[in-house]
Design an enzyme around this catalytic site. Sequence first.
Site, PDB file in Angstrom:
ATOM      1  N   HIS A   1     -26.435  22.848 -82.257  1.00  0.00           N
ATOM      2  CA  HIS A   1     -26.479  23.700 -81.120  1.00  0.00           C
ATOM      3  C   HIS A   1     -24.686  24.092 -81.274  1.00  0.00           C
ATOM      4  O   HIS A   1     -24.116  23.346 -82.083  1.00  0.00           O
ATOM      5  CB  HIS A   1     -26.527  22.849 -79.792  1.00  0.00           C
ATOM      6  CG  HIS A   1     -27.890  22.710 -79.350  1.00  0.00           C
ATOM      7  ND1 HIS A   1     -28.772  23.493 -78.530  1.00  0.00           N
ATOM      8  CD2 HIS A   1     -28.874  21.853 -80.144  1.00  0.00           C
ATOM      9  CE1 HIS A   1     -29.772  23.042 -78.438  1.00  0.00           C
ATOM     10  NE2 HIS A   1     -30.170  22.034 -79.515  1.00  0.00           N
TER      11      HIS A   1
ATOM     12  N   GLU B   1     -23.578  19.571 -81.119  1.00  0.00           N
ATOM     13  CA  GLU B   1     -23.095  20.664 -80.513  1.00  0.00           C
ATOM     14  C   GLU B   1     -21.905  20.861 -81.559  1.00  0.00           C
ATOM     15  O   GLU B   1     -20.846  20.019 -81.509  1.00  0.00           O
ATOM     16  CB  GLU B   1     -22.545  20.169 -79.051  1.00  0.00           C
ATOM     17  CG  GLU B   1     -23.543  20.063 -77.993  1.00  0.00           C
ATOM     18  CD  GLU B   1     -24.173  21.389 -77.731  1.00  0.00           C
ATOM     19  OE1 GLU B   1     -23.678  22.313 -78.204  1.00  0.00           O
ATOM     20  OE2 GLU B   1     -25.129  21.374 -76.951  1.00  0.00           O
TER      21      GLU B   1
ATOM     22  N   ARG C   1     -35.727  23.613 -72.910  1.00  0.00           N
ATOM     23  CA  ARG C   1     -36.031  23.266 -71.704  1.00  0.00           C
ATOM     24  C   ARG C   1     -37.665  23.156 -71.492  1.00  0.00           C
ATOM     25  O   ARG C   1     -38.251  22.969 -70.339  1.00  0.00           O
ATOM     26  CB  ARG C   1     -35.567  23.895 -70.366  1.00  0.00           C
ATOM     27  CG  ARG C   1     -34.017  23.828 -70.169  1.00  0.00           C
ATOM     28  CD  ARG C   1     -33.385  22.541 -70.157  1.00  0.00           C
ATOM     29  NE  ARG C   1     -31.928  22.557 -69.783  1.00  0.00           N
ATOM     30  CZ  ARG C   1     -31.203  22.691 -70.962  1.00  0.00           C
ATOM     31  NH1 ARG C   1     -31.608  22.559 -72.180  1.00  0.00           N
ATOM     32  NH2 ARG C   1     -29.776  22.808 -70.683  1.00  0.00           N
TER      33      ARG C   1
END
Length: 290
Positions: A177, A251, A125
């Site tokens: 991730h 992911e 972020r």
Amino acid sequence: MYHLNKSHSDLVHMFSVGKSYEGRPLFVLKLGKRARPYKKAVWIDCGIHAREWIGPAFCQWFVKEALQTYQTDPTMRRMLTQLYFYIMPVFNVDGYHFSWTNDRFWRKTRSKNSRFPCHGVDANRNWKVKWCDEGASFHPCDDTYCGPYPESEPEVKAVAHFLRKHRKQIKAYLSFHAYAQMLLYPYSYKYATIPNFSCVESAAYNAVNALQSAYGVRYRYGPASSTLYVSSGSSMDWAYKNGIPYAFAFELRDTGHFGFLLPETLIKPTCTETMLAVKNITLHLLKKCH
């Protein structure tokens, strides 16, 4: 990494792009045949989030597979002959270390905050793209804390600097991730269609099918904002905004049964199927898509 750098010096070059907050080197492995001076490149990073251990496992697996199959697998040979791969097995080294020693579910970096007792910034972020907007927090104690300013984290700053410097060479950015079983592409910060959507979408579709061919594991794919959630200041959006045409976030397994605590027995199958997806994306890169 030291070992591979020594034992495969013809294909591997290890270097550091900077230092972490706690002073650890940020190592990257440059993988590929040094045949011609200029080659396009693919960037791969793992472990932006500390607790997502299957990430760093895959980055290591990728390097091992590449070196072991380079002689025998024509696809791998073509990949390493025509491209360079920059692989960063552990992006968030401090956080990763902390997740091994103190808190298995630690996510952020380990930087200190002067006004709050809480450590760390969410390294996904902290990028300079719609920084600290939706899906990020201004509060230092939150898991999605965006940091005091963009690139405040030395790890993010170092990688951003490297990618900026090589933006003309790097054609794909892949970040690993866990967990959700998804293959995501931009945008993450808004619901909008990217200009080269058809090329990116077809690459994702084919990659997900290749992955499924190994063990039947199904991945969802699509723009991150509508497939997962809206989040601002992510590395994937930043890479795309900085001229890297193929930016993906994987992911990996699973969808919540084990979650971050994916057992050791699932490392091999997860990496094997993921390898098929990465190879597929790489071959898509080598074919021109318009």
